[in-house]
Design a protein around this motif. Structure first.
Motif, PDB file in Angstrom:
ATOM      1  N   GLY A 146      41.717  53.351  42.430  1.00 27.55           N
ATOM      2  CA  GLY A 146      41.451  52.036  41.877  1.00 27.55           C
ATOM      3  C   GLY A 146      42.316  51.793  40.734  1.00 27.55           C
ATOM      4  N   ILE A 147      42.834  52.691  39.912  1.00 32.02           N
ATOM      5  CA  ILE A 147      43.822  52.519  38.773  1.00 32.02           C
ATOM      6  C   ILE A 147      45.193  52.010  39.631  1.00 32.02           C
ATOM      7  CG2 ILE A 147      44.913  53.638  36.998  1.00 32.02           C
ATOM      8  CD1 ILE A 147      42.462  55.269  36.295  1.00 32.02           C
ATOM      9  N   THR A 148      45.543  53.128  40.522  1.00 29.49           N
ATOM     10  CA  THR A 148      46.879  52.647  41.266  1.00 29.49           C
ATOM     11  C   THR A 148      46.799  51.198  41.683  1.00 29.49           C
ATOM     12  OG1 THR A 148      46.939  55.030  41.773  1.00 29.49           O
ATOM     13  CG2 THR A 148      48.287  53.463  43.059  1.00 29.49           C
ATOM     14  N   GLY A 174      48.799  28.453  38.384  1.00 27.01           N
ATOM     15  CA  GLY A 174      49.423  29.210  37.130  1.00 27.01           C
ATOM     16  C   GLY A 174      49.152  30.747  37.127  1.00 27.01           C
ATOM     17  N   ALA A 175      49.551  31.543  36.718  1.00 32.00           N
ATOM     18  CA  ALA A 175      49.685  33.107  36.374  1.00 32.00           C
ATOM     19  C   ALA A 175      48.114  33.418  36.154  1.00 32.00           C
ATOM     20  CB  ALA A 175      50.674  33.792  35.590  1.00 32.00           C
ATOM     21  N   GLU A 176      47.769  32.748  35.271  1.00 28.93           N
ATOM     22  CA  GLU A 176      46.188  33.028  34.783  1.00 28.93           C
ATOM     23  C   GLU A 176      45.187  32.763  35.989  1.00 28.93           C
ATOM     24  OE1 GLU A 176      42.909  30.655  31.950  1.00 28.93           O
ATOM     25  OE2 GLU A 176      44.953  29.969  31.593  1.00 28.93           O
ATOM     26  N   ALA A 177      45.284  31.927  36.782  1.00 28.64           N
ATOM     27  CA  ALA A 177      44.437  31.556  37.898  1.00 28.64           C
ATOM     28  C   ALA A 177      44.637  32.644  38.860  1.00 28.64           C
ATOM     29  CB  ALA A 177      44.592  30.278  38.542  1.00 28.64           C
ATOM     30  N   GLY A 178      45.798  33.205  38.976  1.00 29.09           N
ATOM     31  CA  GLY A 178      45.965  34.172  39.888  1.00 29.09           C
ATOM     32  C   GLY A 178      45.314  35.684  39.346  1.00 29.09           C
ATOM     33  N   LEU A 179      45.431  35.709  38.141  1.00 27.27           N
ATOM     34  CA  LEU A 179      44.685  37.122  37.453  1.00 27.27           C
ATOM     35  C   LEU A 179      43.442  36.968  37.450  1.00 27.27           C
ATOM     36  CD1 LEU A 179      45.715  39.658  36.113  1.00 27.27           C
ATOM     37  CD2 LEU A 179      46.066  38.552  33.786  1.00 27.27           C
ATOM     38  N   ILE A 180      42.603  35.895  36.987  1.00 31.15           N
ATOM     39  CA  ILE A 180      41.407  35.625  37.238  1.00 31.15           C
ATOM     40  C   ILE A 180      40.742  35.710  38.446  1.00 31.15           C
ATOM     41  CG2 ILE A 180      39.477  33.827  37.103  1.00 31.15           C
ATOM     42  CD1 ILE A 180      41.120  32.535  34.589  1.00 31.15           C
ATOM     43  N   THR A 181      41.600  35.416  39.380  1.00 40.98           N
ATOM     44  CA  THR A 181      40.865  35.355  40.994  1.00 40.98           C
ATOM     45  C   THR A 181      41.030  37.139  41.243  1.00 40.98           C
ATOM     46  OG1 THR A 181      41.953  33.539  41.408  1.00 40.98           O
ATOM     47  CG2 THR A 181      41.262  34.889  43.434  1.00 40.98           C
ATOM     48  N   ALA A 182      41.781  37.801  40.861  1.00 40.55           N
ATOM     49  CA  ALA A 182      41.893  39.073  41.321  1.00 40.55           C
ATOM     50  C   ALA A 182      40.739  39.863  40.630  1.00 40.55           C
ATOM     51  CB  ALA A 182      43.397  39.515  40.704  1.00 40.55           C
ATOM     52  N   ILE A 183      40.766  39.503  39.413  1.00 41.36           N
ATOM     53  CA  ILE A 183      39.505  40.387  38.464  1.00 41.36           C
ATOM     54  C   ILE A 183      38.087  39.889  39.298  1.00 41.36           C
ATOM     55  CG2 ILE A 183      38.320  40.321  36.362  1.00 41.36           C
ATOM     56  CD1 ILE A 183      40.943  39.878  35.133  1.00 41.36           C
ATOM     57  N   VAL A 184      37.779  38.581  39.069  1.00 44.45           N
ATOM     58  CA  VAL A 184      36.408  38.276  39.377  1.00 44.45           C
ATOM     59  C   VAL A 184      36.177  38.346  40.926  1.00 44.45           C
ATOM     60  CG1 VAL A 184      34.725  36.236  39.460  1.00 44.45           C
ATOM     61  CG2 VAL A 184      36.572  36.610  37.667  1.00 44.45           C
ATOM     62  N   ALA A 185      37.016  37.899  41.988  1.00 45.61           N
ATOM     63  CA  ALA A 185      36.977  37.752  43.189  1.00 45.61           C
ATOM     64  C   ALA A 185      36.850  39.294  43.804  1.00 45.61           C
ATOM     65  CB  ALA A 185      37.791  37.040  44.014  1.00 45.61           C
ATOM     66  N   GLY A 186      37.858  40.025  43.122  1.00 42.64           N
ATOM     67  CA  GLY A 186      37.942  41.419  43.331  1.00 42.64           C
ATOM     68  C   GLY A 186      36.613  42.304  43.080  1.00 42.64           C
ATOM     69  N   LEU A 187      36.017  42.082  42.127  1.00 42.90           N
ATOM     70  CA  LEU A 187      34.850  42.816  41.738  1.00 42.90           C
ATOM     71  C   LEU A 187      33.763  42.414  42.874  1.00 42.90           C
ATOM     72  CD1 LEU A 187      33.286  44.810  39.843  1.00 42.90           C
ATOM     73  CD2 LEU A 187      33.052  42.883  38.376  1.00 42.90           C
ATOM     74  N   VAL A 188      33.509  41.000  42.817  1.00 40.09           N
ATOM     75  CA  VAL A 188      32.511  40.501  43.642  1.00 40.09           C
ATOM     76  C   VAL A 188      32.586  40.914  45.007  1.00 40.09           C
ATOM     77  CG1 VAL A 188      31.330  38.453  44.566  1.00 40.09           C
ATOM     78  CG2 VAL A 188      31.872  38.584  42.415  1.00 40.09           C
ATOM     79  N   ALA A 225      37.684  49.667  44.583  1.00 38.84           N
ATOM     80  CA  ALA A 225      38.202  48.232  44.539  1.00 38.84           C
ATOM     81  C   ALA A 225      37.396  47.717  43.174  1.00 38.84           C
ATOM     82  CB  ALA A 225      37.550  47.522  45.747  1.00 38.84           C
ATOM     83  N   ALA A 226      36.340  48.241  42.703  1.00 37.24           N
ATOM     84  CA  ALA A 226      35.757  47.712  41.582  1.00 37.24           C
ATOM     85  C   ALA A 226      36.523  48.190  40.103  1.00 37.24           C
ATOM     86  CB  ALA A 226      34.390  48.117  41.325  1.00 37.24           C
ATOM     87  N   VAL A 227      37.067  49.272  40.319  1.00 36.70           N
ATOM     88  CA  VAL A 227      37.900  49.989  39.284  1.00 36.70           C
ATOM     89  C   VAL A 227      39.112  49.187  39.271  1.00 36.70           C
ATOM     90  CG1 VAL A 227      39.186  51.983  38.557  1.00 36.70           C
ATOM     91  CG2 VAL A 227      37.060  52.319  39.238  1.00 36.70           C
ATOM     92  N   HIS A 228      39.792  48.725  40.355  1.00 37.51           N
ATOM     93  CA  HIS A 228      40.867  47.742  40.494  1.00 37.51           C
ATOM     94  C   HIS A 228      40.685  46.546  39.637  1.00 37.51           C
ATOM     95  CE1 HIS A 228      41.364  43.925  42.687  1.00 37.51           C
ATOM     96  NE2 HIS A 228      42.771  44.268  42.475  1.00 37.51           N
ATOM     97  N   ALA A 229      39.626  45.882  39.501  1.00 36.19           N
ATOM     98  CA  ALA A 229      39.325  44.686  39.015  1.00 36.19           C
ATOM     99  C   ALA A 229      39.045  45.019  37.501  1.00 36.19           C
ATOM    100  CB  ALA A 229      38.079  44.129  39.492  1.00 36.19           C
ATOM    101  N   VAL A 230      38.485  45.983  37.063  1.00 37.20           N
ATOM    102  CA  VAL A 230      38.278  46.550  35.437  1.00 37.20           C
ATOM    103  C   VAL A 230      39.634  46.785  35.114  1.00 37.20           C
ATOM    104  CG1 VAL A 230      37.386  47.962  34.226  1.00 37.20           C
ATOM    105  CG2 VAL A 230      35.860  47.419  36.002  1.00 37.20           C
ATOM    106  N   VAL A 231      40.528  47.313  35.839  1.00 38.85           N
ATOM    107  CA  VAL A 231      42.036  47.428  35.200  1.00 38.85           C
ATOM    108  C   VAL A 231      42.587  46.195  34.858  1.00 38.85           C
ATOM    109  CG1 VAL A 231      44.451  48.521  35.748  1.00 38.85           C
ATOM    110  CG2 VAL A 231      42.144  49.752  36.196  1.00 38.85           C
TER     111      VAL A 231
END
Length: 557
Positions: free
Chosen positions: A36-38, A57-71, A334-340
């Protein structure tokens, strides 16, 4: 009522998390954590780059990776799938953003997410298996080409013209580039590409894209390069909110939402299917996945991303592959990836804002090139002319027009070629009459139908049978007919009627039990001169045909 309620509960439970999702976590949690860290480190530059390329924008991409990645990690149907913004989604979103603005992406994400959930609950997850391999690979090649072309503006220090075709926009951006800025940005792109290739070859365990972006950012800061940067990013995750909707906006976003939902479903299922067959460091496959639950999980992920101001998400094959190869076994990775990624937002957003856009462009250019397997392309081109044509056609239409149109035309072309091949396997064979010959056998034709009598072959078979000459009785054998549809049955009616009008008695032999109702309903049996002209055994049909010939001979005497 109770059995119905129990069935409903069992049906719904298939889409919900359970303890089985984390079976084996007691022994795999260390590798899941490291994986997940990797993946989180690898996903950072990709999430930023895809957000910028889509126009939100970069912000939306990062938010998507975090929220959607965790869900998606919790609710999806694959234990190793990693979700977030992808290049294919960017290709669809960019023209929508150009027309309706960045504010349309959040409601679009909710609409598309709901549609994907409906697809999952409807049990359509397994339909991805019907997409032919050349269409998938042509689609992938087209996406790779579009992603590469989308990076021409940041690579040349210019901006793309909103709403233009990707190829045209790339040419316009290159022609508008100025020498000092373009040389600097191209040098950054080249440096990123070189670093990624070298790290991938020499230090495969390290995240090549992140190292390349860090070195490019350090060089840009050290030499004070005057080139475009990402710009300010949030220092915290925004609060969820339902985006504003109005009827005019819903109407204008309806077709894009359908296109995005179809793309999200196809890409996520293809990624999950590939991941299920991949092996980790221990040589074991990742294991099975649930296609329908994967769709509902991805739909919920896009809905959640939209509530936080993000963009639609899909399963990402590149990040999923990194996850599997890093040893991931459960959803924890995959959850850890979102937390990172969330930790980066809170702790390092200032540093990330200084990343040059050209560095992200270089990462995506290398990613686009790596999406295409030369071995796969060569294998398709060497397979058959029809498959090669479908592959090339799908790729060209993807770049020139639209992803969904490309899939539709690719599927139509593949179906057309398949039907043509299938129809060519259907034939009419004239056979010798079995057993000892008899006087008058030259006036009997035994015709065997092989393969399929369907709309693609019915006309040709009708013409071949209609050419029978100088016979008094035609025995049409149907026992070898594997497939018969309504068009084929109607063609049989025309065959029988045409032959009977020419004075040729038609006998049908060996109608298969599964075809009997169809030939009866369409009127094949009714078109015969007598209902007793239907036989199960060839010997009986031949004897009846000979009796007709003898009767005709006696009548002429």
């Amino acid at each position: 009522m109770k059995p119905d309620a129990g069935t409903a509960r069992r049906h719904i439970s298939r889409f919900l998390p359970s303890k089985l999702d984390y079976a084996g976590l007691g022994t795999s949690w260390r590798t899941d954590l490291l994986a997940g860290i990797t993946v989180g480190i690898v996903a950072l530059p990709l999430a930023l780059a895809f957000g910028v390329s889509s126009g939100v924008g970069a912000e939306a991409g990062l938010i998507t990776a975090i929220v959607a990645g965790l869900v998606a990690a919790v609710m999806g149907g694959s234990p190793v799938q990693v979700s977030g913004p992808t290049g294919a989604m960017v290709v669809v979103l960019a023209p929508v953003v150009a027309v309706h603005g960045a504010g349309s992406v959040a409601p679009l994400s909710l609409m598309a997410g709901l549609l994907v959930c409906v697809l999952g609950f409807s049990g359509l997850g397994r339909s991805v298996a019907f997409i032919p391999w050349p269409v998938v690979e042509g689609f992938t090649l087209g996406i790779a080409a579009i992603i590469f072309l989308q990076q021409v503006p940041p690579a040349t220090g210019t901006s793309a013209v909103p709403g233009h075709n990707t190829l045209i926009a790339a040419v316009e951006a290159a022609s508008a580039a100025t020498v000092p800025t373009a040389l600097l940005t191209l040098a950054v792109v080249a440096g990123v590409a070189v670093v990624m290739v070298l790290v991938q070859k020499l230090l495969r365990a390290l995240p090549a894209s992140l190292i390349a972006v860090l070195l490019a950012t350090a060089a840009a800061e050290l030499f004070r390069l005057d080139i475009p940067r990402i710009g300010p990013l949030p220092h915290a995750l925004p609060a969820p909110a339902v985006p504003a909707f109005d009827l005019d906006l819903l109407g204008s976003l309806a077709m894009p939402a359908v296109a995005i939902a179809c793309l999200a479903a196809i890409e996520s299922l293809l990624s999950a299917r590939v991941a299920a067959g991949m092996t980790g460091p221990d040589g074991r496959p990742s294991g099975p996945y649930s296609p329908d639950r994967e769709l509902t999980g991805q739909g919920l992920a896009s809905i959640a991303a939209g509530l936080f101001g993000g963009m639609p998400a899909t399963g990402a094959i590149a990040r999923t592959a990194v996850n599997v190869r890093s040893g991931a076994k459960t959803r924890l990775a995959a959850a850890v990836h979102a937390v990172v990624l969330l930790a980066i937002v809170y702790l390092a957003s200032g540093m990330v804002s200084r990343i040059p856009l050209a560095a992200l462009g270089g990462v995506l250019m290398v990613t686009a090139v790596r999406m295409v397997s030369r071995r796969t392309v060569a294998a398709i081109l060497r397979s058959t002319r029809s498959d090669a044509a479908v592959f090339i056609l799908t790729a060209i239409i993807t770049v020139a027009f639209d992803l969904i149109v490309a899939i539709q035309i690719g599927l139509a072309a593949a179906a057309l070629f398949a039907l043509r091949t299938f129809a060519s396997l259907s034939s009419v064979q004239r056979e010798e009459i079995p057993g000892p010959g008899a006087d008058g056998d030259e006036h009997i034709a035994v015709l065997r139908l092989d393969g399929a009598m369907f709309f693609g072959a019915a006309e040709r078979i009708l013409q071949e049978i209609s050419q029978v000459k100088d016979v008094q009785v035609a025995i049409i054998r149907l026992s070898q007919l594997r497939m018969l549809d309504a068009t084929g049955a109607h063609a049989l009616v025309e065959v029988v009627s045409a032959l009977e009008l020419r004075g040729i008695t038609v006998l049908l032999k060996g109608v298969r039990p599964d075809h009997l109702q169809l030939v009866t309903n369409v009127g094949v049996i009714r078109s015969l001169r007598h209902h007793k002209h239907l036989f199960e055994h060839l010997g009986d049909a031949v004897e009846h045909a000979r009796s007709h010939v003898r009767r005709n001979a006696a009548y002429r005497l």
